[in-house]
Write a protein that holds these residues in place. Structure first.
Motif, PDB file in Angstrom:
ATOM      1  N   VAL A 149     -31.539 -21.873 -35.976  1.00 11.36           N
ATOM      2  CA  VAL A 149     -30.576 -21.322 -37.056  1.00 11.36           C
ATOM      3  C   VAL A 149     -30.253 -22.437 -38.044  1.00 11.36           C
ATOM      4  O   VAL A 149     -30.033 -22.078 -39.158  1.00 11.36           O
ATOM      5  CB  VAL A 149     -29.184 -20.917 -36.107  1.00 11.36           C
ATOM      6  CG1 VAL A 149     -28.113 -20.924 -36.937  1.00 11.36           C
ATOM      7  CG2 VAL A 149     -29.702 -19.808 -35.392  1.00 11.36           C
ATOM      8  N   GLY A 150     -30.280 -23.840 -37.670  1.00 13.58           N
ATOM      9  CA  GLY A 150     -29.783 -24.694 -38.412  1.00 13.58           C
ATOM     10  C   GLY A 150     -30.978 -24.685 -39.781  1.00 13.58           C
ATOM     11  O   GLY A 150     -30.490 -24.906 -41.097  1.00 13.58           O
ATOM     12  N   THR A 151     -32.191 -24.836 -39.403  1.00 16.33           N
ATOM     13  CA  THR A 151     -33.113 -24.691 -40.412  1.00 16.33           C
ATOM     14  C   THR A 151     -33.210 -23.536 -41.281  1.00 16.33           C
ATOM     15  O   THR A 151     -33.267 -23.500 -42.555  1.00 16.33           O
ATOM     16  CB  THR A 151     -34.492 -24.850 -39.724  1.00 16.33           C
ATOM     17  OG1 THR A 151     -34.761 -25.952 -39.079  1.00 16.33           O
ATOM     18  CG2 THR A 151     -35.529 -24.856 -40.689  1.00 16.33           C
ATOM     19  N   ALA A 152     -32.876 -22.255 -40.786  1.00 15.51           N
ATOM     20  CA  ALA A 152     -32.980 -21.144 -41.539  1.00 15.51           C
ATOM     21  C   ALA A 152     -31.512 -21.232 -42.507  1.00 15.51           C
ATOM     22  O   ALA A 152     -31.590 -20.736 -43.358  1.00 15.51           O
ATOM     23  CB  ALA A 152     -32.811 -19.771 -40.615  1.00 15.51           C
ATOM     24  N   ALA A 153     -30.418 -21.615 -41.806  1.00 15.41           N
ATOM     25  CA  ALA A 153     -29.238 -21.693 -42.636  1.00 15.41           C
ATOM     26  C   ALA A 153     -29.461 -22.396 -43.802  1.00 15.41           C
ATOM     27  O   ALA A 153     -28.867 -22.119 -45.032  1.00 15.41           O
ATOM     28  CB  ALA A 153     -28.159 -22.238 -41.900  1.00 15.41           C
ATOM     29  N   VAL A 154     -29.956 -23.665 -43.853  1.00 16.99           N
ATOM     30  CA  VAL A 154     -30.411 -24.340 -45.042  1.00 16.99           C
ATOM     31  C   VAL A 154     -31.448 -23.499 -46.025  1.00 16.99           C
ATOM     32  O   VAL A 154     -31.090 -23.634 -47.332  1.00 16.99           O
ATOM     33  CB  VAL A 154     -31.203 -25.499 -44.816  1.00 16.99           C
ATOM     34  CG1 VAL A 154     -31.910 -26.467 -45.707  1.00 16.99           C
ATOM     35  CG2 VAL A 154     -30.502 -26.438 -43.810  1.00 16.99           C
ATOM     36  N   LEU A 155     -32.292 -22.734 -45.560  1.00 15.92           N
ATOM     37  CA  LEU A 155     -32.889 -21.921 -46.577  1.00 15.92           C
ATOM     38  C   LEU A 155     -32.416 -20.690 -46.739  1.00 15.92           C
ATOM     39  O   LEU A 155     -32.822 -19.878 -47.827  1.00 15.92           O
ATOM     40  CB  LEU A 155     -34.085 -21.412 -45.816  1.00 15.92           C
ATOM     41  CG  LEU A 155     -35.211 -22.467 -45.212  1.00 15.92           C
ATOM     42  CD1 LEU A 155     -36.210 -21.789 -44.514  1.00 15.92           C
ATOM     43  CD2 LEU A 155     -35.591 -23.266 -46.601  1.00 15.92           C
ATOM     44  N   GLY A 156     -31.056 -20.307 -46.412  1.00 12.44           N
ATOM     45  CA  GLY A 156     -30.383 -19.283 -46.934  1.00 12.44           C
ATOM     46  C   GLY A 156     -30.031 -17.952 -46.210  1.00 12.44           C
ATOM     47  O   GLY A 156     -29.069 -17.382 -46.197  1.00 12.44           O
ATOM     48  N   GLU A 157     -30.885 -17.686 -45.177  1.00  7.95           N
ATOM     49  CA  GLU A 157     -30.680 -16.533 -44.239  1.00  7.95           C
ATOM     50  C   GLU A 157     -31.472 -16.724 -43.043  1.00  7.95           C
ATOM     51  O   GLU A 157     -32.627 -17.269 -42.669  1.00  7.95           O
ATOM     52  CB  GLU A 157     -31.565 -15.337 -45.268  1.00  7.95           C
ATOM     53  CG  GLU A 157     -31.285 -14.017 -44.251  1.00  7.95           C
ATOM     54  CD  GLU A 157     -31.964 -12.871 -44.844  1.00  7.95           C
ATOM     55  OE1 GLU A 157     -32.463 -12.126 -44.061  1.00  7.95           O
ATOM     56  OE2 GLU A 157     -32.128 -13.007 -46.346  1.00  7.95           O
ATOM     57  N   VAL A 158     -30.626 -16.252 -42.048  1.00  9.84           N
ATOM     58  CA  VAL A 158     -31.108 -16.568 -40.507  1.00  9.84           C
ATOM     59  C   VAL A 158     -31.841 -15.111 -40.125  1.00  9.84           C
ATOM     60  O   VAL A 158     -31.108 -14.149 -40.090  1.00  9.84           O
ATOM     61  CB  VAL A 158     -29.817 -16.778 -39.714  1.00  9.84           C
ATOM     62  CG1 VAL A 158     -30.423 -16.850 -38.362  1.00  9.84           C
ATOM     63  CG2 VAL A 158     -29.166 -18.055 -40.068  1.00  9.84           C
ATOM     64  N   ASP A 159     -33.111 -15.350 -39.662  1.00 12.41           N
ATOM     65  CA  ASP A 159     -33.806 -14.245 -39.241  1.00 12.41           C
ATOM     66  C   ASP A 159     -33.666 -14.106 -37.474  1.00 12.41           C
ATOM     67  O   ASP A 159     -34.098 -15.099 -36.753  1.00 12.41           O
ATOM     68  CB  ASP A 159     -35.203 -14.434 -39.486  1.00 12.41           C
ATOM     69  CG  ASP A 159     -36.144 -13.181 -39.009  1.00 12.41           C
ATOM     70  OD1 ASP A 159     -35.621 -12.670 -38.264  1.00 12.41           O
ATOM     71  OD2 ASP A 159     -37.197 -13.158 -39.325  1.00 12.41           O
ATOM     72  N   TRP A 160     -32.585 -13.424 -37.087  1.00 17.63           N
ATOM     73  CA  TRP A 160     -32.037 -13.383 -35.602  1.00 17.63           C
ATOM     74  C   TRP A 160     -33.342 -13.253 -34.786  1.00 17.63           C
ATOM     75  O   TRP A 160     -33.618 -13.702 -33.649  1.00 17.63           O
ATOM     76  CB  TRP A 160     -30.956 -12.822 -35.670  1.00 17.63           C
ATOM     77  CG  TRP A 160     -29.766 -13.411 -35.947  1.00 17.63           C
ATOM     78  CD1 TRP A 160     -29.243 -12.926 -37.200  1.00 17.63           C
ATOM     79  CD2 TRP A 160     -29.126 -14.531 -35.703  1.00 17.63           C
ATOM     80  NE1 TRP A 160     -28.117 -13.726 -37.729  1.00 17.63           N
ATOM     81  CE2 TRP A 160     -28.080 -14.535 -36.788  1.00 17.63           C
ATOM     82  CE3 TRP A 160     -29.166 -15.446 -34.794  1.00 17.63           C
ATOM     83  CZ2 TRP A 160     -27.174 -15.596 -36.761  1.00 17.63           C
ATOM     84  CZ3 TRP A 160     -28.356 -16.258 -34.751  1.00 17.63           C
ATOM     85  CH2 TRP A 160     -27.440 -16.424 -35.699  1.00 17.63           C
ATOM     86  N   LEU A 161     -34.233 -12.407 -35.217  1.00 14.57           N
ATOM     87  CA  LEU A 161     -35.523 -11.979 -34.177  1.00 14.57           C
ATOM     88  C   LEU A 161     -36.181 -13.053 -34.043  1.00 14.57           C
ATOM     89  O   LEU A 161     -36.699 -13.423 -32.838  1.00 14.57           O
ATOM     90  CB  LEU A 161     -36.179 -10.685 -34.855  1.00 14.57           C
ATOM     91  CG  LEU A 161     -37.188 -10.449 -34.052  1.00 14.57           C
ATOM     92  CD1 LEU A 161     -36.734  -9.677 -32.703  1.00 14.57           C
ATOM     93  CD2 LEU A 161     -37.925  -8.920 -34.757  1.00 14.57           C
ATOM     94  N   LEU A 162     -36.548 -13.890 -35.258  1.00 14.41           N
ATOM     95  CA  LEU A 162     -37.281 -14.848 -35.276  1.00 14.41           C
ATOM     96  C   LEU A 162     -36.775 -16.060 -34.348  1.00 14.41           C
ATOM     97  O   LEU A 162     -37.315 -16.826 -33.340  1.00 14.41           O
ATOM     98  CB  LEU A 162     -37.603 -15.423 -36.499  1.00 14.41           C
ATOM     99  CG  LEU A 162     -38.437 -16.758 -36.716  1.00 14.41           C
ATOM    100  CD1 LEU A 162     -39.924 -16.690 -36.235  1.00 14.41           C
ATOM    101  CD2 LEU A 162     -38.307 -17.567 -37.995  1.00 14.41           C
ATOM    102  N   THR A 163     -35.250 -16.181 -34.387  1.00 15.33           N
ATOM    103  CA  THR A 163     -34.614 -17.161 -33.754  1.00 15.33           C
ATOM    104  C   THR A 163     -34.692 -17.054 -32.220  1.00 15.33           C
ATOM    105  O   THR A 163     -35.138 -17.683 -31.457  1.00 15.33           O
ATOM    106  CB  THR A 163     -33.264 -17.258 -34.133  1.00 15.33           C
ATOM    107  OG1 THR A 163     -33.082 -17.717 -35.313  1.00 15.33           O
ATOM    108  CG2 THR A 163     -32.060 -18.469 -33.066  1.00 15.33           C
ATOM    109  N   ALA A 164     -34.629 -15.662 -31.878  1.00 16.10           N
ATOM    110  CA  ALA A 164     -34.712 -15.375 -30.337  1.00 16.10           C
ATOM    111  C   ALA A 164     -36.142 -15.160 -29.927  1.00 16.10           C
ATOM    112  O   ALA A 164     -36.191 -15.917 -28.709  1.00 16.10           O
ATOM    113  CB  ALA A 164     -33.986 -13.566 -30.333  1.00 16.10           C
ATOM    114  N   SER A 165     -36.884 -14.886 -30.644  1.00 12.64           N
ATOM    115  CA  SER A 165     -38.391 -15.102 -30.112  1.00 12.64           C
ATOM    116  C   SER A 165     -38.652 -16.352 -30.004  1.00 12.64           C
ATOM    117  O   SER A 165     -39.369 -16.801 -28.877  1.00 12.64           O
ATOM    118  CB  SER A 165     -39.281 -14.411 -31.422  1.00 12.64           C
ATOM    119  OG  SER A 165     -40.716 -14.711 -30.966  1.00 12.64           O
ATOM    120  N   ALA A 166     -38.492 -17.421 -30.858  1.00 12.39           N
ATOM    121  CA  ALA A 166     -38.714 -18.808 -30.685  1.00 12.39           C
ATOM    122  C   ALA A 166     -38.103 -19.521 -29.631  1.00 12.39           C
ATOM    123  O   ALA A 166     -38.615 -20.335 -28.908  1.00 12.39           O
ATOM    124  CB  ALA A 166     -38.406 -19.345 -31.921  1.00 12.39           C
TER     125      ALA A 166
END
Length: 67
Positions: A28-45
């Motif tokens: 989430v921290g990495t995705a927030a820096v990029l501008g959008e959180v992909d929740w499916l990717l976060t849950a999968s990882a």
């Protein structure tokens, strides 16, 4: 034997939940820096990390000492 398995399961579960949370926070921290959180990717990882933690725990847990 049954009691020992449940102790292992509890310790491995706690470790897997911690790993899940750490991975989710990092993703989430990495995705927030990029501008959008992909929740499916976060849950999968995070789920994959927790599963790998459980599999690694089969080799042994330092939290459990043989008496």
């Amino acid at each position: 034997m049954k009691e020992r398995f449940f102790c292992w399961l509890k310790a491995a579960g706690v470790r897997a939940v911690k790993t899940f949370a750490q991975t989710a926070v990092a993703t989430v921290g990495t995705a927030a820096v990029l501008g959008e959180v992909d929740w499916l990717l976060t849950a999968s990882a995070a789920t994959l990390a927790a599963l790998l933690s459980l599999l690694t725990s089969v080799a042994g847990l330092p939290e459990l000492r043989d008496e």
